[in-house]
Design a protein around this motif. Sequence first.
Motif, PDB file in Angstrom:
ATOM      1  N   GLU A  30       0.836  -1.206   0.000  1.00  0.00           N
ATOM      2  CA  GLU A  30       0.000   0.000   0.000  1.00  0.00           C
ATOM      3  C   GLU A  30       0.872   1.258   0.000  1.00  0.00           C
ATOM      4  OE1 GLU A  30      -3.662   1.998   2.584  1.00  0.00           O
ATOM      5  OE2 GLU A  30      -2.850   0.061   3.193  1.00  0.00           O
ATOM      6  N   LEU A  31       1.912   1.265   0.800  1.00  0.00           N
ATOM      7  CA  LEU A  31       2.826   2.402   0.827  1.00  0.00           C
ATOM      8  C   LEU A  31       3.499   2.575  -0.531  1.00  0.00           C
ATOM      9  CD1 LEU A  31       4.287   4.669   2.343  1.00  0.00           C
ATOM     10  CD2 LEU A  31       5.958   2.951   3.116  1.00  0.00           C
ATOM     11  N   ALA A  32       3.919   1.486  -1.137  1.00  0.00           N
ATOM     12  CA  ALA A  32       4.540   1.556  -2.458  1.00  0.00           C
ATOM     13  C   ALA A  32       3.567   2.163  -3.474  1.00  0.00           C
ATOM     14  CB  ALA A  32       4.986   0.160  -2.910  1.00  0.00           C
ATOM     15  N   LYS A  33       2.334   1.704  -3.461  1.00  0.00           N
ATOM     16  CA  LYS A  33       1.334   2.231  -4.401  1.00  0.00           C
ATOM     17  C   LYS A  33       1.174   3.734  -4.212  1.00  0.00           C
ATOM     18  CE  LYS A  33      -3.467   1.834  -5.783  1.00  0.00           C
ATOM     19  NZ  LYS A  33      -4.794   1.588  -5.295  1.00  0.00           N
ATOM     20  N   GLU A  34       1.062   4.179  -2.968  1.00  0.00           N
ATOM     21  CA  GLU A  34       0.904   5.609  -2.697  1.00  0.00           C
ATOM     22  C   GLU A  34       2.132   6.391  -3.163  1.00  0.00           C
ATOM     23  OE1 GLU A  34      -0.040   5.988   1.460  1.00  0.00           O
ATOM     24  OE2 GLU A  34      -1.976   4.963   1.200  1.00  0.00           O
ATOM     25  N   ASP A  35       3.333   5.885  -2.898  1.00  0.00           N
ATOM     26  CA  ASP A  35       4.549   6.571  -3.326  1.00  0.00           C
ATOM     27  C   ASP A  35       4.655   6.615  -4.842  1.00  0.00           C
ATOM     28  OD1 ASP A  35       5.404   7.150  -0.748  1.00  0.00           O
ATOM     29  OD2 ASP A  35       6.785   5.443  -0.638  1.00  0.00           O
ATOM     30  N   LEU A  36       4.312   5.525  -5.502  1.00  0.00           N
ATOM     31  CA  LEU A  36       4.383   5.488  -6.963  1.00  0.00           C
ATOM     32  C   LEU A  36       3.406   6.486  -7.576  1.00  0.00           C
ATOM     33  CD1 LEU A  36       4.705   1.625  -7.406  1.00  0.00           C
ATOM     34  CD2 LEU A  36       6.507   3.350  -7.767  1.00  0.00           C
ATOM     35  N   GLU A  37       2.208   6.557  -7.031  1.00  0.00           N
ATOM     36  CA  GLU A  37       1.224   7.516  -7.544  1.00  0.00           C
ATOM     37  C   GLU A  37       1.683   8.949  -7.284  1.00  0.00           C
ATOM     38  OE1 GLU A  37      -2.350   6.131  -5.639  1.00  0.00           O
ATOM     39  OE2 GLU A  37      -2.646   4.564  -7.154  1.00  0.00           O
ATOM     40  N   ARG A  38       2.235   9.184  -6.094  1.00  0.00           N
ATOM     41  CA  ARG A  38       2.689  10.538  -5.748  1.00  0.00           C
ATOM     42  C   ARG A  38       3.828  10.991  -6.650  1.00  0.00           C
ATOM     43  NH1 ARG A  38       6.014  12.390  -0.443  1.00  0.00           N
ATOM     44  NH2 ARG A  38       6.157  14.579  -1.000  1.00  0.00           N
ATOM     45  N   TRP A  39       4.841  10.142  -6.803  1.00  0.00           N
ATOM     46  CA  TRP A  39       6.034  10.575  -7.520  1.00  0.00           C
ATOM     47  C   TRP A  39       5.936  10.434  -9.032  1.00  0.00           C
ATOM     48  CZ3 TRP A  39       9.245  13.753  -5.474  1.00  0.00           C
ATOM     49  CH2 TRP A  39       9.296  13.836  -4.084  1.00  0.00           C
ATOM     50  N   CYS A  40       5.018   9.636  -9.520  1.00  0.00           N
ATOM     51  CA  CYS A  40       4.865   9.470 -10.972  1.00  0.00           C
ATOM     52  C   CYS A  40       3.623  10.183 -11.497  1.00  0.00           C
ATOM     53  CB  CYS A  40       4.779   7.991 -11.337  1.00  0.00           C
ATOM     54  SG  CYS A  40       6.239   7.062 -10.900  1.00  0.00           S
ATOM     55  N   GLY A  41       2.880  10.803 -10.592  1.00  0.00           N
ATOM     56  CA  GLY A  41       1.596  11.389 -10.939  1.00  0.00           C
ATOM     57  C   GLY A  41       1.608  12.361 -12.099  1.00  0.00           C
ATOM     58  N   THR A  42       2.677  13.135 -12.225  1.00  0.00           N
ATOM     59  CA  THR A  42       2.714  14.136 -13.293  1.00  0.00           C
ATOM     60  C   THR A  42       3.658  13.760 -14.435  1.00  0.00           C
ATOM     61  OG1 THR A  42       4.474  15.418 -12.234  1.00  0.00           O
ATOM     62  CG2 THR A  42       2.191  15.966 -11.625  1.00  0.00           C
ATOM     63  N   LEU A  43       4.269  12.590 -14.348  1.00  0.00           N
ATOM     64  CA  LEU A  43       5.209  12.197 -15.403  1.00  0.00           C
ATOM     65  C   LEU A  43       4.462  11.764 -16.653  1.00  0.00           C
ATOM     66  CD1 LEU A  43       7.815  10.125 -13.346  1.00  0.00           C
ATOM     67  CD2 LEU A  43       7.889  12.554 -13.960  1.00  0.00           C
ATOM     68  N   ASN A  44       4.990  12.158 -17.812  1.00  0.00           N
ATOM     69  CA  ASN A  44       4.390  11.759 -19.089  1.00  0.00           C
ATOM     70  C   ASN A  44       5.081  10.505 -19.621  1.00  0.00           C
ATOM     71  OD1 ASN A  44       6.777  12.556 -20.524  1.00  0.00           O
ATOM     72  ND2 ASN A  44       6.067  14.686 -20.508  1.00  0.00           N
ATOM     73  N   ASP A  45       4.601  10.013 -20.740  1.00  0.00           N
ATOM     74  CA  ASP A  45       5.159   8.779 -21.316  1.00  0.00           C
ATOM     75  C   ASP A  45       6.657   8.889 -21.569  1.00  0.00           C
ATOM     76  OD1 ASP A  45       2.613   7.721 -21.232  1.00  0.00           O
ATOM     77  OD2 ASP A  45       2.325   7.683 -23.400  1.00  0.00           O
TER      78      ASP A  45
END
Length: 170
Positions: A30-45
Amino acid sequence: MDPSKLPEPWLRGTLAEVPAVQRAVLHAIELAKEDLERWCGTLNDDELNARPAGLAPIAFHLRHIARSLDRLLSNAEGGQLNGEQVAALKTEMDPRANREELFAELHSTIEKSAARIRAVDAGGLEESRAVGKKKLPTTVGGLLVHVADHTQRHTGQVVTTSKILLAQRS
């Protein structure tokens, strides 16, 4: 509430009905999912596929997290890798990943993995398992702990790479 304002999942008092080892693994995922969404949230392809300083692309890590969850849990359940899992392993570094596909695979695998982890019998954590072609020895509990630490290791690499990419935008 904004997940970044919450304490880490293991400090939220959630999943009390789940045995301790499985609960810890679920909290790590769950922590990994939250961190991945937070840090990759604005990254494009392009950014998800970038290799700053020769680092592995975030797309690789997202695929690898999802697919290794499936592989490790197959071992924990007493199975060996099937042909589909082996074929997927060989494509983890494929270039030109698509953001929607990456996160769809990740979220789907996390959801399925959570159900598989919950299904593990707490009384069977010491059961022997063999991993890989060399049939290296471990236990169900060892595999579950590795699910957590391996997921967190790759999440950390994603966070670091994301920070580099975000700094390069400036």
